[in-house]
Design a protein around this motif. Structure first.
Motif: not given
Length: 370
Positions: A226-233
């Protein structure tokens, strides 16, 4: 003759194959408690071993059956069952139980099995790892393990420090993500999607604190994703913002170009050509930024967007200066005519009037003298 040799070879192969295939069948062990284990926990295990006849015997006479565990203080209860009749085997202590072929070998017509129960405690570990709860294997006449007979069950032994450390790492990652979101919010970036991922990741870390090791690892893995996805977003939202910023001066420049060409009917002024050239260069940068953004190359997209913004501002500044020059020419032209032509004529008239007045005054004075 060749046919007889071939038939004999096949028979020998089948006989050898039966001996190789012969062994034991282990039922699925019942292990309590279930799930991951921690050091010092008492564990009980029960299972059944069925003998598979090897040729004329239930078990090869020269082989040995080994039953092993990593549990501490292991206490075994082994009961041999032959044709439905139970025959207790002397109680064993220690991590391994060895049953020789001399004990296990009976005519293949005999139905033979072993009923095994085990009690022991979980050993301590310096880090979370798997340990063998039960292993059953057959050794040949040279005490070498026969690989095809290995049957094992393992469990994860948890070092509580590992969970604490893993949670601390995820909490640090979460705090870093929080800082990134706050920084982008101050820049005017839309962080809505990133905030949603942050909230979900935070909930996953919180659930890991009260879960067993396996569930905690899953929750922490989810939080990482979730953190990795959030950083990309967040990275994409930042790129979107830079593209939006770059489009603003370009749009304003386009409005001024329309003003020059339509309202003022200007088409060939070199100052306008410079404005248009810089604006088109800015649009090319902006187009590249959008393409890179669509490809997910957000860092390079932001670089192109900033180039577009800088070139767009140059074009807008030139366009504004051009418009101001036109306004000065329009209003300042009348003032210039007034200062030169009109004032010049007025000055001449004043001089003529003054000269005429002077001569008239002299003439009047002369007549008065007479």
């Amino acid at each position: 003759m060749q046919l007889r040799s071939l038939s004999l070879g096949i028979v020998l192969f089948l006989i050898v194959g039966i001996q190789i295939a012969a062994g034991v069948t282990v039922s699925d062990p019942v292990i309590n408690p279930t799930g991951d284990l921690t050091a010092g926990t008492n564990v009980s295990v029960s299972f059944k071993i069925d003998m598979t006849p090897s040729g004329s015997d239930t078990f090869p006479k020269d082989n040995t059956l080994q039953i092993f565990t990593d549990l501490n203080n292991a206490k075994w209860v082994v009961t041999m069952v032959r044709d439905g009749i139970e025959h207790p085997v002397p109680q064993e202590f220690g991590r391994s139980v060895y049953l020789s072929g001399w004990v296990l070998s009976y005519p293949s017509s005999v139905s033979e099995s072993l009923r095994v129960s085990l009690e022991g405690s979980v050993p301590s570990v310096t880090k979370t790892m798997n340990k063998t709860i039960i292993l059953v294997q057959e050794l040949d006449g040279n005490n070498a393990v026969i690989p095809t007979t290995i049957n094992t069950r393992q469990r994860t032994i948890v070092n509580p420090t590992d969970i604490t450390q893993n949670i601390a790492v995820r909490e640090a990652d979460l705090q870093t993500f929080r800082t990134h979101i706050d920084n982008k919010t101050q820049m005017g970036v839309n962080t809505t999607a990133a905030e949603q991922r942050y909230a979900a990741a935070q909930a996953a870390v919180l659930s890991a604190k009260s879960a067993n090791y396996a569930a905690a690892q899953v929750a922490l893995g989810t939080s990482t994703s979730l953190i990795e996805d959030g950083e990309k977003l967040l990275d994409k939202a930042w790129s979107d913002k830079e593209i939006e910023n770059a489009a603003t001066p370009i749009a304003k420049t386009n409005e001024l170009i329309v003003y020059f060409q339509v309202n003022k009917s200007i088409t060939s002024d070199p100052r306008l050509s410079i404005v248009v050239a810089k604006k088109e260069s800015a649009e090319q940068y902006l187009s590249s930024a959008k393409d890179l953004n669509a490809l997910g190359n957000y860092a390079f997209s932001r670089i192109k967007a900033k180039d577009a913004f800088a070139k767009g501002n140059e074009s807008l500044t030139d366009a504004v200066n051009f418009k101001m020059d036109l306004m000065k020419t329009s209003t300042g032209g009348g003032i210039s005519w007034l200062n030169t032509t009109t004032l010049g004529i007025i000055a001449v008239v004043i001089v003529i009037v003054a000269i005429a007045g002077y001569f008239l005054l002299r003439k009047k004075n002369r007549w008065e003298n007479y």
